[in-house]
Design an enzyme around this catalytic site. Structure first.
Site, PDB file in Angstrom:
ATOM      1  N   GLY A  82       4.776   8.741  10.790  1.00  0.00           N
ATOM      2  CA  GLY A  82       4.811   8.162  10.041  1.00  0.00           C
ATOM      3  C   GLY A  82       2.622   8.838   9.313  1.00  0.00           C
ATOM      4  N   GLY A  83       2.583   8.010  10.055  1.00  0.00           N
ATOM      5  CA  GLY A  83       1.457   7.466   9.960  1.00  0.00           C
ATOM      6  C   GLY A  83       0.254   9.023  10.833  1.00  0.00           C
ATOM      7  N   HIS A 104       8.118   8.003  15.365  1.00  0.00           N
ATOM      8  CA  HIS A 104       7.415   7.267  15.290  1.00  0.00           C
ATOM      9  C   HIS A 104       6.261   7.785  14.702  1.00  0.00           C
ATOM     10  CE1 HIS A 104       5.620   2.855  14.982  1.00  0.00           C
ATOM     11  NE2 HIS A 104       5.025   3.506  14.514  1.00  0.00           N
ATOM     12  N   GLU A 146      11.502   1.887  21.326  1.00  0.00           N
ATOM     13  CA  GLU A 146      10.206   2.845  21.710  1.00  0.00           C
ATOM     14  C   GLU A 146       9.925   2.975  22.202  1.00  0.00           C
ATOM     15  OE1 GLU A 146       8.038   2.861  18.178  1.00  0.00           O
ATOM     16  OE2 GLU A 146       9.546   2.650  16.370  1.00  0.00           O
ATOM     17  N   ASP A 165      10.254  -7.039  -3.763  1.00  0.00           N
ATOM     18  CA  ASP A 165       9.286  -7.629  -2.894  1.00  0.00           C
ATOM     19  C   ASP A 165       9.083  -8.865  -3.612  1.00  0.00           C
ATOM     20  OD1 ASP A 165       6.109  -6.348  -2.033  1.00  0.00           O
ATOM     21  OD2 ASP A 165       6.485  -8.406  -1.853  1.00  0.00           O
ATOM     22  N   ASP A 202      12.360   6.718  11.451  1.00  0.00           N
ATOM     23  CA  ASP A 202      10.484   6.840  11.962  1.00  0.00           C
ATOM     24  C   ASP A 202      10.898   6.036  13.218  1.00  0.00           C
ATOM     25  OD1 ASP A 202       8.358   8.528  12.708  1.00  0.00           O
ATOM     26  OD2 ASP A 202       7.513   7.058  12.064  1.00  0.00           O
ATOM     27  N   HIS A 204       0.670  -1.013   0.309  1.00  0.00           N
ATOM     28  CA  HIS A 204      -0.115  -0.062   0.030  1.00  0.00           C
ATOM     29  C   HIS A 204       0.637   1.188   0.049  1.00  0.00           C
ATOM     30  CE1 HIS A 204      -2.632  -3.181   1.334  1.00  0.00           C
ATOM     31  NE2 HIS A 204      -3.812  -2.203   0.934  1.00  0.00           N
ATOM     32  N   ILE A 205       1.780   1.084   0.947  1.00  0.00           N
ATOM     33  CA  ILE A 205       2.154   2.315   0.840  1.00  0.00           C
ATOM     34  C   ILE A 205       3.764   3.042   0.293  1.00  0.00           C
ATOM     35  CG2 ILE A 205       4.176   4.080   2.589  1.00  0.00           C
ATOM     36  CD1 ILE A 205       2.610   2.498   4.431  1.00  0.00           C
TER      37      ILE A 205
HETATM   38  P1  NAI Z   1       1.260  -4.031   3.055  1.00  0.00           P
HETATM   39  O1  NAI Z   1       1.090  -5.241   4.037  1.00  0.00           O
HETATM   40  O2  NAI Z   1       0.736  -3.499   1.994  1.00  0.00           O
HETATM   41  O3  NAI Z   1       2.164  -4.104   1.859  1.00  0.00           O
HETATM   42  C1  NAI Z   1       4.249  -4.660   2.366  1.00  0.00           C
HETATM   43  C2  NAI Z   1       4.662  -5.463   1.315  1.00  0.00           C
HETATM   44  O4  NAI Z   1       6.381  -5.738   1.820  1.00  0.00           O
HETATM   45  C3  NAI Z   1       3.905  -6.935   0.248  1.00  0.00           C
HETATM   46  O5  NAI Z   1       4.169  -6.173  -1.071  1.00  0.00           O
HETATM   47  C4  NAI Z   1       4.635  -7.402   1.098  1.00  0.00           C
HETATM   48  O6  NAI Z   1       4.423  -8.488   0.053  1.00  0.00           O
HETATM   49  C5  NAI Z   1       6.076  -6.501   1.049  1.00  0.00           C
HETATM   50  N1  NAI Z   1       7.041  -7.822   1.738  1.00  0.00           N
HETATM   51  C6  NAI Z   1       6.951  -9.060   2.961  1.00  0.00           C
HETATM   52  N2  NAI Z   1       8.069  -9.137   3.073  1.00  0.00           N
HETATM   53  C7  NAI Z   1       9.198  -8.984   2.381  1.00  0.00           C
HETATM   54  C8  NAI Z   1      10.393  -8.806   2.014  1.00  0.00           C
HETATM   55  N3  NAI Z   1      10.691 -10.368   3.580  1.00  0.00           N
HETATM   56  N4  NAI Z   1      11.210  -8.475   1.126  1.00  0.00           N
HETATM   57  C9  NAI Z   1      10.188  -7.902   0.087  1.00  0.00           C
HETATM   58  N5  NAI Z   1       9.148  -7.904   0.536  1.00  0.00           N
HETATM   59  C10 NAI Z   1       8.838  -7.504   1.471  1.00  0.00           C
HETATM   60  O7  NAI Z   1       2.147  -2.717   4.037  1.00  0.00           O
HETATM   61  P2  NAI Z   1       1.786  -1.241   3.919  1.00  0.00           P
HETATM   62  O8  NAI Z   1       0.407  -0.818   4.516  1.00  0.00           O
HETATM   63  O9  NAI Z   1       2.436  -0.805   2.937  1.00  0.00           O
HETATM   64  O10 NAI Z   1       2.844  -0.747   5.473  1.00  0.00           O
HETATM   65  C11 NAI Z   1       4.589  -1.332   5.252  1.00  0.00           C
HETATM   66  C12 NAI Z   1       5.557  -0.549   6.457  1.00  0.00           C
HETATM   67  O11 NAI Z   1       4.668   0.731   7.036  1.00  0.00           O
HETATM   68  C13 NAI Z   1       4.663  -2.123   7.725  1.00  0.00           C
HETATM   69  O12 NAI Z   1       5.989  -2.354   8.600  1.00  0.00           O
HETATM   70  C14 NAI Z   1       3.417  -1.245   8.783  1.00  0.00           C
HETATM   71  O13 NAI Z   1       3.969  -1.825   9.982  1.00  0.00           O
HETATM   72  C15 NAI Z   1       4.136   0.586   8.371  1.00  0.00           C
HETATM   73  N6  NAI Z   1       4.079   1.989   8.597  1.00  0.00           N
HETATM   74  C16 NAI Z   1       4.903   2.775   9.289  1.00  0.00           C
HETATM   75  C17 NAI Z   1       3.570   3.682  10.048  1.00  0.00           C
HETATM   76  C18 NAI Z   1       4.608   4.552  11.136  1.00  0.00           C
HETATM   77  O14 NAI Z   1       3.357   5.413  11.668  1.00  0.00           O
HETATM   78  N7  NAI Z   1       5.633   4.738  10.648  1.00  0.00           N
HETATM   79  C19 NAI Z   1       2.115   4.020   9.259  1.00  0.00           C
HETATM   80  C20 NAI Z   1       1.462   2.819   9.029  1.00  0.00           C
HETATM   81  C21 NAI Z   1       2.301   1.769   8.247  1.00  0.00           C
END
Ligand code: NAI
Length: 418
Positions: free
Chosen positions: A292-293, A290, A267, A179, A262, A159-160
């Protein structure tokens, strides 16, 4: 329309200053909504759990197994945030209480911060700004670059990551991504065969993978050495992904040109706790707590997403997106045709949570055939030890069927909607 349980009697309590859009949406549904700014004491929470049908919390309030015993009316819990580990999910599921969250409501917020950091790192803006705060006027183009034409390496194209891909291309960057799952490349983004290939080619590497055993320590000393000399690293994903000591070392040696971080392995629990990191005080390092969101827009999106899921569960029994019970996606039962005499009545909908053990379904089907019930629609999903079956039956059959189903050994909870 007369309904099985008057909506005005559905009591909702939202804690921790959930964005007002949540209360508004649930009040518009006709529910009785109470909001509280803070997180309740354990005693207060127990009292609310004994009376409320829906409870909404954010990350501070802990709902533990022992508290669920007295929660006889509780239909569902909304976690108005991303994480759900503040709730004992297994016991909640065992009690037939779905837990909902909003995993993707802050996608855009993280993507925007990341784009800003790509520019700030490339211009060494924080370093210049820090110098000015110290009374120094460092007017220089040294180490300062445009991002147009540079290569962005996105690790994790979910997603991100994919949202960043679009924004970065709009700013003239060349985008590559890595990915583990096959992903549709957006725009002109190019998939990379391996993490190593991406690290070797990118001017800026940004991480957007989840915290899993496979991603723990994904970027350590070895991977940092693969990066182009002077390239930047951004981690707005999870603290376990980057070895902070190795990163600090690489920045001190000048191999990595800067970083925006972030999320951290440890933490601070609150504002009162001190923050310590090997990265503190290093040049061209952007540290954020932390956030980011964390934007008002994300809070609003979260409130709307979770409230919508809670209302859908109350009104239709849909558990789509629940993290601890089988997901059954349902429309309103008025969409289902029945054999009712008046042709207009909508079916009675029976929602049946049960243990996923042999025999429950055959007993359920026996009851249906013994009562001669006409089933207009049936949906079943299982998840581990839990089963959730939803039956749309002709209007006259509902109450008796509900009582008989409740008597089946293995039944956790039965609810009827009409
Ligand atoms: P998502 O689930 O939509 O995307 C994650 C992607 O990583 C998927 O396409 C998956 O196939 C891929 N992936 C998984 N394991 C992998 C690996 N070993 N090597 C390569 N690719 C791999 O998740 P989303 O929503 O995009 O979030 C991504 C990250 O951002 C998560 O860790 C989430 O917790 C974090 N996050 C951090 C925030 C903040 O405040 N800093 C706020 C929201 C999310």
């Amino acid at each position: 329309m007369k309904t099985s349980f008057p909506k005005g009697k559905i009591r909702v309590v939202l804690f921790e200053g959930v964005h007002e859009a949540g209360a508004e949406l649930l009040a518009t549904e006709g529910f009785d909504v109470v909001t509280e700014k803070g997180s309740p004491s354990e005693d207060a929470l127990r009292a609310h759990l004994g009376e409320a049908h829906l409870i909404g919390i954010r990350s501070k309030t802990q709902i533990r197994e022992s508290m669920l015993d007295g929660a006889n009316r509780l239909l569902s819990i909304g976690c108005f945030c991303i994480g759900t580990n503040q709730v004992d999910l297994g016991p909640a599921g065992d009690a037939g209480v779905p837990v909902f969250n909003a995993p993707y409501s802050n996608t855009r917020s993280v993507a925007e911060l990341t784009i800003a950091e790509i520019v700030m790192l490339s211009r060494r803006t924080f370093e210049r700004s820090y110098a000015m705060h110290q009374g120094q006027w460092v007017k220089s183009a040294s180490g300062s670059h445009e991002i147009r034409g540079k290569t962005l390496g996105i690790v994790g194209y979910g997603h991100i990551g994919s949202q960043i891909s679009v924004l970065a291309e709009a700013m003239g960057m060349r985008v590559m991504y890595y990915d583990v799952a096959p992903k549709l490349a957006l725009g002109n983004a190019m998939p990379s065969d391996s993490l190593g290939a991406l690290l070797r080619e990118a001017d800026i590497v940004t991480l957007h993978v989840p915290a899993t055993p496979q991603t723990a320590g994904m970027i350590g000393a070895t991977e940092l050495k693969l990066m182009k000399p002077g390239a930047h690293l951004i981690n707005n994903a999870r603290g376990s992904i980057v070895d902070i000591d190795a990163l600090a070392h690489a920045i001190k040696e000048g191999r990595v040109g800067g970083a925006a971080i972030d999320v951290f392995p440890d933490e601070p629990a609150s504002r009162e706790s001190a923050f310590k990191s090997e990265l503190s005080g290093l040049p061209n390092v952007i540290l954020t707590p932390h956030v980011g969101g964390s934007t008002q827009e994300a809070q609003k999106n979260i409130a709307i997403e979770v409230s919508t899921k809670l209302a859908a569960f109350v009104n239709t029994g849909a558990t789509t997106g629940a993290v601890n019970v089988p997901n059954v996606d349902l429309a309103d039962q008025s969409a289902v045709t029945t054999n009712a005499d008046d042709g207009a009545s909508r079916p009675h909908r029976i929602l049946h949570f049960h243990r996923n053990v042999p025999g429950v379904l055959s007993k359920l089907n026996n009851v249906i055939s013994e009562l001669g019930v006409n089933v207009a629609a049936q949906h079943l999903e299982t998840m581990g030890q839990l089963g959730y079956v939803v039956l749309d039956v002709d209007p006259s059959n509902g109450n008796e069927l509900k009582d008989r189903l409740n008597a089946i050994d293995g039944t956790i909870r039965t609810r009827i909607l009409w």
